[in-house]
Write a protein that holds these residues in place. Structure first.
Motif, PDB file in Angstrom:
ATOM      1  N   PRO A  17       0.830  -1.206   0.000  1.00  0.00           N
ATOM      2  CA  PRO A  17       0.000   0.000   0.000  1.00  0.00           C
ATOM      3  C   PRO A  17       0.862   1.254   0.000  1.00  0.00           C
ATOM      4  CG  PRO A  17      -0.053  -1.076   2.144  1.00  0.00           C
ATOM      5  CD  PRO A  17       0.645  -2.013   1.214  1.00  0.00           C
ATOM      6  N   LEU A  18       0.375   2.295  -0.674  1.00  0.00           N
ATOM      7  CA  LEU A  18       1.139   3.542  -0.753  1.00  0.00           C
ATOM      8  C   LEU A  18       1.348   4.146   0.627  1.00  0.00           C
ATOM      9  CD1 LEU A  18       2.413   5.709  -2.581  1.00  0.00           C
ATOM     10  CD2 LEU A  18       0.157   6.772  -2.748  1.00  0.00           C
ATOM     11  N   ASN A  19       0.323   4.110   1.476  1.00  0.00           N
ATOM     12  CA  ASN A  19       0.422   4.579   2.858  1.00  0.00           C
ATOM     13  C   ASN A  19       0.501   3.375   3.788  1.00  0.00           C
ATOM     14  OD1 ASN A  19       0.009   7.545   2.570  1.00  0.00           O
ATOM     15  ND2 ASN A  19      -1.915   6.871   1.650  1.00  0.00           N
ATOM     16  N   VAL A  20       1.379   3.463   4.791  1.00  0.00           N
ATOM     17  CA  VAL A  20       1.431   2.392   5.786  1.00  0.00           C
ATOM     18  C   VAL A  20       0.097   2.379   6.532  1.00  0.00           C
ATOM     19  CG1 VAL A  20       2.580   1.528   7.856  1.00  0.00           C
ATOM     20  CG2 VAL A  20       3.923   2.588   6.022  1.00  0.00           C
ATOM     21  N   PRO A  21      -0.624   1.269   6.513  1.00  0.00           N
ATOM     22  CA  PRO A  21      -1.949   1.241   7.131  1.00  0.00           C
ATOM     23  C   PRO A  21      -1.853   1.106   8.646  1.00  0.00           C
ATOM     24  CG  PRO A  21      -1.416  -0.912   6.261  1.00  0.00           C
ATOM     25  CD  PRO A  21      -0.278  -0.004   5.875  1.00  0.00           C
ATOM     26  N   PRO A  22      -2.952   1.350   9.352  1.00  0.00           N
ATOM     27  CA  PRO A  22      -2.964   1.039  10.786  1.00  0.00           C
ATOM     28  C   PRO A  22      -2.855  -0.469  10.978  1.00  0.00           C
ATOM     29  CG  PRO A  22      -5.165   1.679  10.034  1.00  0.00           C
ATOM     30  CD  PRO A  22      -4.230   1.932   8.894  1.00  0.00           C
ATOM     31  N   ILE A  23      -1.899  -0.892  11.770  1.00  0.00           N
ATOM     32  CA  ILE A  23      -1.665  -2.323  11.989  1.00  0.00           C
ATOM     33  C   ILE A  23      -1.965  -2.626  13.452  1.00  0.00           C
ATOM     34  CG2 ILE A  23       0.047  -4.183  11.902  1.00  0.00           C
ATOM     35  CD1 ILE A  23       1.442  -2.614   9.669  1.00  0.00           C
ATOM     36  N   ALA A  64       7.792  -2.857  18.257  1.00  0.00           N
ATOM     37  CA  ALA A  64       7.108  -1.802  17.504  1.00  0.00           C
ATOM     38  C   ALA A  64       6.299  -2.390  16.346  1.00  0.00           C
ATOM     39  CB  ALA A  64       8.088  -0.742  17.007  1.00  0.00           C
ATOM     40  N   THR A  65       5.627  -1.527  15.618  1.00  0.00           N
ATOM     41  CA  THR A  65       4.872  -1.930  14.432  1.00  0.00           C
ATOM     42  C   THR A  65       5.250  -1.002  13.287  1.00  0.00           C
ATOM     43  OG1 THR A  65       2.972  -0.437  14.656  1.00  0.00           O
ATOM     44  CG2 THR A  65       2.919  -2.469  15.963  1.00  0.00           C
ATOM     45  N   PRO A  66       5.003  -1.426  12.049  1.00  0.00           N
ATOM     46  CA  PRO A  66       5.301  -0.537  10.917  1.00  0.00           C
ATOM     47  C   PRO A  66       4.573   0.801  10.990  1.00  0.00           C
ATOM     48  CG  PRO A  66       4.999  -2.784  10.147  1.00  0.00           C
ATOM     49  CD  PRO A  66       4.615  -2.781  11.606  1.00  0.00           C
ATOM     50  N   THR A  67       3.388   0.850  11.609  1.00  0.00           N
ATOM     51  CA  THR A  67       2.666   2.110  11.705  1.00  0.00           C
ATOM     52  C   THR A  67       3.386   3.080  12.626  1.00  0.00           C
ATOM     53  OG1 THR A  67       0.670   0.732  11.569  1.00  0.00           O
ATOM     54  CG2 THR A  67       0.365   3.082  11.934  1.00  0.00           C
ATOM     55  N   PHE A  73       3.353 -11.052  16.156  1.00  0.00           N
ATOM     56  CA  PHE A  73       3.692 -11.366  14.778  1.00  0.00           C
ATOM     57  C   PHE A  73       4.289 -12.773  14.719  1.00  0.00           C
ATOM     58  CE2 PHE A  73       3.859  -6.862  15.472  1.00  0.00           C
ATOM     59  CZ  PHE A  73       3.326  -6.283  14.327  1.00  0.00           C
ATOM     60  N   LEU A  74       4.238 -13.404  13.544  1.00  0.00           N
ATOM     61  CA  LEU A  74       4.829 -14.724  13.384  1.00  0.00           C
ATOM     62  C   LEU A  74       6.332 -14.645  13.608  1.00  0.00           C
ATOM     63  CD1 LEU A  74       2.863 -15.990  10.258  1.00  0.00           C
ATOM     64  CD2 LEU A  74       2.531 -16.653  12.647  1.00  0.00           C
ATOM     65  N   GLY A 109      12.174 -11.166  12.690  1.00  0.00           N
ATOM     66  CA  GLY A 109      12.716 -10.030  13.426  1.00  0.00           C
ATOM     67  C   GLY A 109      11.721  -9.249  14.239  1.00  0.00           C
ATOM     68  N   ARG A 110      10.442  -9.599  14.201  1.00  0.00           N
ATOM     69  CA  ARG A 110       9.426  -8.895  14.963  1.00  0.00           C
ATOM     70  C   ARG A 110       8.481  -9.939  15.527  1.00  0.00           C
ATOM     71  NH1 ARG A 110       7.927  -3.480  13.735  1.00  0.00           N
ATOM     72  NH2 ARG A 110       8.544  -3.744  11.564  1.00  0.00           N
TER      73      ARG A 110
END
Length: 373
Positions: free
Chosen positions: A26-32, A50-53, A37-38, A42-43
């Motif tokens: 997605p062009l914008n990082v969405p709310p996650i 943290a999260t990508p958002t 996480f699996l 690394g996460r």
């Protein structure tokens, strides 16, 4: 996240930073809204990793400030994380004009024996330079809230300091577009993303930026241990709001200067505090340190607190509300706020938005004149 040339101007960085680069993403990082996480990439757990958002907000603000940022659940959560770095028995120096949340946190810690607090006038540059040599935390706020005093940050931040001293600057009023404290030599720059970064009065978030790698890790560790993590949707809104910061700030600053000039000639106004006015006590410093004079005006009315309260009730386009830095203009009597009782009783703090300036003036002038009848 996207990688960008260091030569991008701030206006371009605000639009381009904090985006993904993978094809099909997605062009914008969405709310996650993920808590976990699996394992294997690394996460694993949001509070720790943290999260990508969140990271989108951190990339945007960190790049503007010239360091690495850590996002928090609110401005006060960010501030508390800074104080969390202090050793037992630390010496803290605060401005005499300071956000009441910082003052309240500092005084509560002093009452528990965690640190000692000393207050200094922001205009006492020599005193602040001396404080850097002995204090554990030198907390600066420039322009200050709500008297809008501008400190000589380049001189203070360049002063010799003892090893481990943190020089922190609350950069909320100035924003990263008008001032970069890390460039002056500050250890930390703090912003309430609730204000200008979000810009729409619809989120709580805070950001701390530093160039000290160990301190960056320590701040993340504080966020992890206290759970002061930003919400997924709040972080998304902060990143989205930041895209228009330059446009919003340009318009609101233009409005603020015009309103400050008109207020300075109003027969029912006794004092106007705005760094862009030549009559402001720290105007010369503001011209040298700031790239813009901001969107906040404080002014005193001729009369009493009852009159000032009536003015606040009489506005309609301007909203009688607290906080600042949003698209809408807001105004409040600051001495009515707990912890601000020492301020002049008729002082109104006006956060100027992006409305038409003539409409704002008609609303403000009309409210003052109606209250005087």
């Amino acid at each position: 996240m996207a990688r960008h040339s260091q030569h991008l101007k701030p206006e371009s960085w605000l639009v381009a930073a904090g985006r993904t680069i993978e094809a099909g993403a997605p062009l914008n990082v969405p709310p996650i809204p993920a808590s976990n996480f699996l394992i294997g990439q690394g996460r694993s757990y949001a509070r720790n990793d943290a999260t990508p958002t969140w990271e989108a907000v951190e990339e945007i603000v960190g790049g503007l400030e010239g360091g690495r940022a850590v996002a928090f659940a609110s401005g006060m959560a960010a501030i508390a994380a800074v104080f969390d770095q202090l050793p037992a028995g630390a010496q803290v120096v605060l401005p005499d004009d300071c956000y009441q949340g910082v003052t309240g946190l500092a005084m509560a810690g002093e009452a528990r024996g965690r640190w000692s607090v000393r207050r200094l006038a922001l205009t006492d540059t020599e005193g602040w330079q001396q404080a850097c040599a002995v204090a554990d935390l030198v907390w600066l706020e420039s322009p200050s809230n709500p008297l809008l005093v501008v400190a000589d940050l380049p001189a203070i931040c360049a002063a010799p300091r003892k090893p481990g001293t943190i020089v922190a600057v609350d950069n909320t009023f100035a924003t990263s577009l008008n001032q970069q404290p890390l460039e002056f030599g500050a250890t930390l720059s703090i912003q309430s993303a609730t204000k200008f970064i979000g810009g729409h009065s619809d989120l709580l978030a805070g950001v701390v930026t530093t160039r000290d790698e160990q301190l960056w890790h320590d701040l993340r560790r504080s966020r992890e241990l206290t759970g002061a993590t930003p919400g997924a949707f709040e972080a998304f809104l902060a990143a989205r709001g930041a895209r228009t910061l330059a446009l919003r700030l340009e318009r609101a600053q233009h409005n603020a200067m015009e309103l400050a000039q008109r207020l300075s000639h109003h027969p029912l106004v006794s004092c106007v505090r705005y760094p862009g006015l030549p009559t402001h006590p720290t105007h010369a410093i503001a011209c040298r340190v700031l790239k813009g004079f901001g969107t906040i005006i404080s002014f005193d009315l001729r009369g009493d607190a009852t009159f000032a309260d009536a003015v606040c009730r009489n506005v309609s386009l301007i909203r009688h509300a607290t906080s600042l830095g949003a698209v809408e203009s807001t105004m409040e009597r600051r001495a009515a706020i707990a912890g601000q009782e020492h301020l002049p009783p008729t002082l109104l703090r006006l956060s100027v938005g992006i409305e038409d300036v003539d409409d704002l003036w008609a609303d403000l002038d009309g409210a003052i004149r109606r209250a005087a009848q």
